[in-house]
Design a protein around this motif. Structure first.
Motif, mmCIF file in Angstrom:
data_model
loop_
_atom_site.group_PDB
_atom_site.id
_atom_site.type_symbol
_atom_site.label_atom_id
_atom_site.label_comp_id
_atom_site.label_asym_id
_atom_site.label_seq_id
_atom_site.Cartn_x
_atom_site.Cartn_y
_atom_site.Cartn_z
ATOM 1 N N VAL A 287 62.459 29.509 47.081
ATOM 2 C CA VAL A 287 63.486 30.143 47.910
ATOM 3 C C VAL A 287 63.530 31.606 47.470
ATOM 4 C CG1 VAL A 287 65.957 30.193 48.431
ATOM 5 C CG2 VAL A 287 64.785 28.006 48.171
ATOM 6 N N ASP A 288 63.632 32.525 48.407
ATOM 7 C CA ASP A 288 63.545 33.952 48.103
ATOM 8 C C ASP A 288 64.887 34.654 47.938
ATOM 9 O OD1 ASP A 288 60.736 33.954 48.125
ATOM 10 O OD2 ASP A 288 60.715 34.106 50.308
ATOM 11 N N HIS A 289 65.967 33.895 47.805
ATOM 12 C CA HIS A 289 67.301 34.493 47.673
ATOM 13 C C HIS A 289 67.303 35.495 46.511
ATOM 14 C CE1 HIS A 289 71.603 34.919 47.162
ATOM 15 N NE2 HIS A 289 71.792 34.234 48.286
ATOM 16 N N PRO A 290 67.823 36.709 46.725
ATOM 17 C CA PRO A 290 67.760 37.748 45.684
ATOM 18 C C PRO A 290 68.568 37.441 44.420
ATOM 19 C CG PRO A 290 69.049 38.512 47.560
ATOM 20 C CD PRO A 290 68.423 37.208 47.966
ATOM 21 N N ASP A 291 69.505 36.512 44.449
ATOM 22 C CA ASP A 291 70.313 36.191 43.265
ATOM 23 C C ASP A 291 69.680 35.124 42.373
ATOM 24 O OD1 ASP A 291 72.162 38.050 44.103
ATOM 25 O OD2 ASP A 291 73.494 36.566 45.021
ATOM 26 N N ILE A 292 68.591 34.535 42.791
ATOM 27 C CA ILE A 292 67.964 33.472 42.000
ATOM 28 C C ILE A 292 67.616 33.927 40.578
ATOM 29 C CG2 ILE A 292 65.890 32.029 41.795
ATOM 30 C CD1 ILE A 292 66.217 31.440 44.795
ATOM 31 N N PRO A 293 67.016 35.104 40.370
ATOM 32 C CA PRO A 293 66.677 35.503 38.998
ATOM 33 C C PRO A 293 67.887 35.642 38.065
ATOM 34 C CG PRO A 293 65.508 36.864 40.594
ATOM 35 C CD PRO A 293 66.514 36.064 41.360
ATOM 36 N N ASP A 294 69.091 35.836 38.626
ATOM 37 C CA ASP A 294 70.298 35.935 37.799
ATOM 38 C C ASP A 294 70.695 34.590 37.200
ATOM 39 O OD1 ASP A 294 70.450 38.614 38.481
ATOM 40 O OD2 ASP A 294 71.926 38.278 40.072
ATOM 41 N N LEU A 295 70.310 33.491 37.859
ATOM 42 C CA LEU A 295 70.730 32.161 37.428
ATOM 43 C C LEU A 295 69.601 31.265 36.949
ATOM 44 C CD1 LEU A 295 73.244 31.303 40.298
ATOM 45 C CD2 LEU A 295 73.770 32.151 38.018
ATOM 46 N N PHE A 296 68.394 31.518 37.444
ATOM 47 C CA PHE A 296 67.303 30.580 37.200
ATOM 48 C C PHE A 296 66.063 31.269 36.674
ATOM 49 C CE2 PHE A 296 69.862 28.737 40.657
ATOM 50 C CZ PHE A 296 70.226 27.534 40.055
ATOM 51 N N GLY A 297 65.235 30.460 36.016
ATOM 52 C CA GLY A 297 63.948 30.923 35.526
ATOM 53 C C GLY A 297 62.836 30.520 36.477
ATOM 54 N N ALA A 298 61.750 30.030 35.924
ATOM 55 C CA ALA A 298 60.544 29.715 36.689
ATOM 56 C C ALA A 298 60.762 28.593 37.705
ATOM 57 C CB ALA A 298 59.424 29.323 35.722
ATOM 58 N N PHE A 299 60.010 28.668 38.786
ATOM 59 C CA PHE A 299 60.003 27.640 39.834
ATOM 60 C C PHE A 299 58.829 26.702 39.562
ATOM 61 C CE2 PHE A 299 58.561 26.245 44.115
ATOM 62 C CZ PHE A 299 59.702 25.558 44.492
ATOM 63 N N THR A 300 59.131 25.426 39.308
ATOM 64 C CA THR A 300 58.099 24.447 39.002
ATOM 65 C C THR A 300 58.429 23.119 39.662
ATOM 66 O OG1 THR A 300 57.911 25.478 36.817
ATOM 67 C CG2 THR A 300 56.819 23.370 37.102
#
Length: 114
Positions: free
Chosen positions: A90-103
């Motif tokens: 998901v490309d939501h811009p706030d993802i890096p603030d809450l989550f790490g790698a996508f696996t």
């Protein structure tokens, strides 16, 4: 029944960091919080057409959501969600603030739970 007892009796189907999609509307998102039952305003609930209102006694999910036009935060009942097995992030811009790698269809938690 206390809120903790109530939470222990209900199990959320989806977990933090999991990618899900809405069953009826064309959007998907990442779970970043879960309420064991409806916990939004009555005004929000009443704004949903009566024939489409979900039951309040089920888990509700806070999502970092996206569709073809925008990014936003969504609040969705469990009955209206399904797991997303596309393998696409998901490309939501706030993802890096809450989550790490996508696996494997989920994001690693990037914060400590209390």
């Amino acid at each position: 029944m206390t809120k903790v007892e109530h939470m222990l009796k209900k199990r959320a189907k989806y977990h933090l960091g999991q990618v899900v999609r809405h069953r009826k509307h064309p959007f998907r998102g990442v779970v970043f919080d879960v309420d064991p039952e409806f916990s939004n305003t009555e005004e929000w609930y009443e704004s949903i057409p009566e024939e489409a209102r979900p039951a309040k006694g089920q888990p509700f999910y806070h999502l970092l959501a996206e569709n073809d036009q925008s990014f936003y935060v969504a609040y969705v009942s469990e009955q209206n969600l399904m797991a997303d097995y596309s393998g696409e992030p998901v490309d939501h811009p706030d993802i890096p603030d809450l989550f790490g790698a996508f696996t494997d269809g989920s994001y690693e938690l990037h914060f400590q739970l209390n």
